[in-house]
Design an enzyme around this catalytic site. Structure first.
Site, PDB file in Angstrom:
ATOM      1  CG  HIS A  60      26.174 -61.012  76.969  1.00 44.38           C
ATOM      2  ND1 HIS A  60      26.239 -59.888  76.184  1.00 44.38           N
ATOM      3  CD2 HIS A  60      27.451 -61.489  77.060  1.00 44.38           C
ATOM      4  CE1 HIS A  60      27.500 -59.699  75.811  1.00 44.38           C
ATOM      5  NE2 HIS A  60      28.258 -60.648  76.331  1.00 44.38           N
ATOM      6  CG  HIS A  65      31.169 -58.371  73.580  1.00 49.70           C
ATOM      7  ND1 HIS A  65      31.076 -59.395  72.667  1.00 49.70           N
ATOM      8  CD2 HIS A  65      30.867 -58.889  74.793  1.00 49.70           C
ATOM      9  CE1 HIS A  65      30.750 -60.513  73.316  1.00 49.70           C
ATOM     10  NE2 HIS A  65      30.618 -60.232  74.596  1.00 49.70           N
TER      11      HIS A  65
END
Lengths: 339, 339
Positions: free
Chosen positions: B60, B222
């Site tokens: 991320h 995700h």
């Protein structure tokens, strides 16, 4: 297959982007009234200061408009995607930032940009605004070393513009700003690798073809042919090739200092850039070089192209001071207190 | 077809990334000795200050490690790609930043993270380090409003961590830091859209399937299922849907101030984000809201996923002051002088 994009009308993408940029950054940026493709810093231009106008095609964001602000460029003339701006927005930028001490044009060495910026300069001469031009030619892969004047300007722009913009902000005279700009360009070396194409908003079709297991070393930021296409290799092997080529040409002495930029061409994520950074650091350690400043991220992109470039600027005391000089742009902030 | 990546060994990607991060940012960051997944700010932690430890899976970036620095988080515990860190690096982070005034854990609300951070907290209690936890739950699409405690934490983390980190830096007591952290989370709303998947370094296979003309509103970072899959729509239509949903829940009064973040999930370029920003500004103008600060770029990504999210933080005077408080992290710098 067409690339999915979060756009409205492809033909309006650049103007809508600029409207969004001004909406997000009203304290940093404005457009010249009646000339929406002329983006000017709210702070920066002032009487007696050499003005710095940069520009080129859109699609490379944050290059160019992200580097407009105090301590860096005073204005950017914005073209269509991957296309030079015409003379008009360049002229309007120049008039908006002219402080009576001369205005320097800096942009990547592409035929369309040269033609349009030169036309603008000729027209401005009639208004008694003295304009000089320094082209950026940092892309090592784009022509042999004995034809450096043919090389293209790519991600190294960030460092080159930064040094020149700092010299302007420090109120250097026009001759010294030009000298610094040329010297910064001479000392800046970039080499990149492309893995996958981008697509323009109006076509949404890939701008080049490449096999599913291929990469191309030295490809330009508009998909210009590189120096070698071959099978995918590891991050360490690719970094080794890019940096090896740069160091061969730079010929630094042990103990010399460099500023480094590991740049994503668009969709290559930070994880991969930092994996390259690790190898870059090891190579510079081996060569006895000191990293004075590192930038890692999306600094000069080609929309969503996959790939990366590595830039080294070979510092001396003056370049280091200029690279450290604070700047405050909408998309780039730096200064000695920060890095 | 496998995604091309500039990596070496997929299993080593996170550790090699961290080595690169430390090579690039030695003045900002260090790893705890013997605990390479515990990344600590060189400046920030100090006696008497509440410590702030954040963390979660890799992939991320710049979340989480990019937000470690003076004025923001003191440390980040780093997991494998899209996987929680185990208790050990969390414990080491906590010990490294403990200034005797308590340590706050802040991270996105995911089962794996909750389990591991809670285990770490239990073990730290035996060392007499007082730990409290505030989960981030800004993803409006991830559960209905009457089940907010089930929501996931996504890009709004940037604002939520920023407010809490500023409170720590200003030497607020533990109760006040916790109050601010909870309040910042309550006032922060994110909603996203996904266009194309990413792939993990170890498999290089897409993490979800989506048709060539489809998008998914509300998909998680995700690849968690969203609220609606349908044909691609224009940037204005998508922005309208995301922001409409946020404003319905936020219920601001005319004249209220907001901080906004238009975030790329990875490969969506700045051009598209700014086109969304333009529509967002128009909608906020219509609602009579004032944009106090705008961030546009790659702030919380999912490797090279295509798509974007929009975050609004509903400011009051205190949150505004904390959001304006200067911070100096390797990948994020802000402060009132800058925006």
């Amino acid at each position: 297959m067409k690339t999915k994009k979060l756009i409205n009308d492809g033909a309006a993408a650049v103007d809508e982007m600029l409207a969004g940029v001004l909406a997000a950054h009203p304290r940093h940026l404005r457009a010249v009234e009646g000339s929406p493709r002329s983006i000017v810093a709210n702070e920066g231009p002032r009487p007696g200061k050499v003005g710095l106008v940069i520009g080129g095609g859109s699609g490379h964001e944050p290059t160019f408009l992200g580097y407009v602000g105090k301590g860096l460029a005073d204005a950017a003339a914005i073209g269509n995607v991957f296309a030079s701006p015409p003379p008009d927005p360049i002229i309007e930028c120049t008039k908006a930032v002219n402080g009576g001490a001369g205005v320097l044009f800096m942009y990547g060495n592409y035929a369309g940009d040269v033609m349009n910026f030169d036309m603008a300069a000729e027209m401005l001469a009639m208004d008694d605004i003295e304009v000089r031009t320094v082209l950026t030619t940092d892309d090592v892969a784009s022509a042999p070393v004995d034809q450096k004047e043919r090389r293209r300007g790519v991600a190294g722009n960030v460092f080159i513009f930064k040094a020149a913009g700092a010299a302007c902000d420090l109120m250097y005279g026009f001759d010294d700003v030009e000298r610094i700009a040329r010297f910064a360009n001479e000392r800046t070396y970039t080499m990149g690798v492309a893995l996958a194409p981008c697509s323009l908003p109006q076509t949404r079709k890939p701008n080049f073809e490449i096999g599913p297991d291929e990469m191309e070393i030295g490809m330009g930021i508009h998909g210009e042919p590189g120096v070698a296409r071959g099978p995918m290799r590891s991050a360490d092997e690719v970094t080794s090739e890019l940096v090896g080529k740069i160091l061969d040409e730079m010929k630094p002495a042990r103990g010399d200092r460099v500023a480094v930029l590991v740049n994503s061409l668009g969709s290559t994520p930070l994880m991969e850039l930092y994996i390259m950074m690790r190898k870059l650091k090891a190579m510079l350690d081996d060569a006895g070089l000191v990293i004075h400043l590192s930038l890692v991220g999306n600094y000069c992109t080609s929309l969503e192209m996959a790939g990366a470039s590595i830039t080294l600027m070979h510092l001396d005391d003056e370049l280091q001071r200029l690279i450290d000089h604070p700047c405050d742009c909408a998309m780039f902030r730096s200064g000695e207190a920060l890095q």
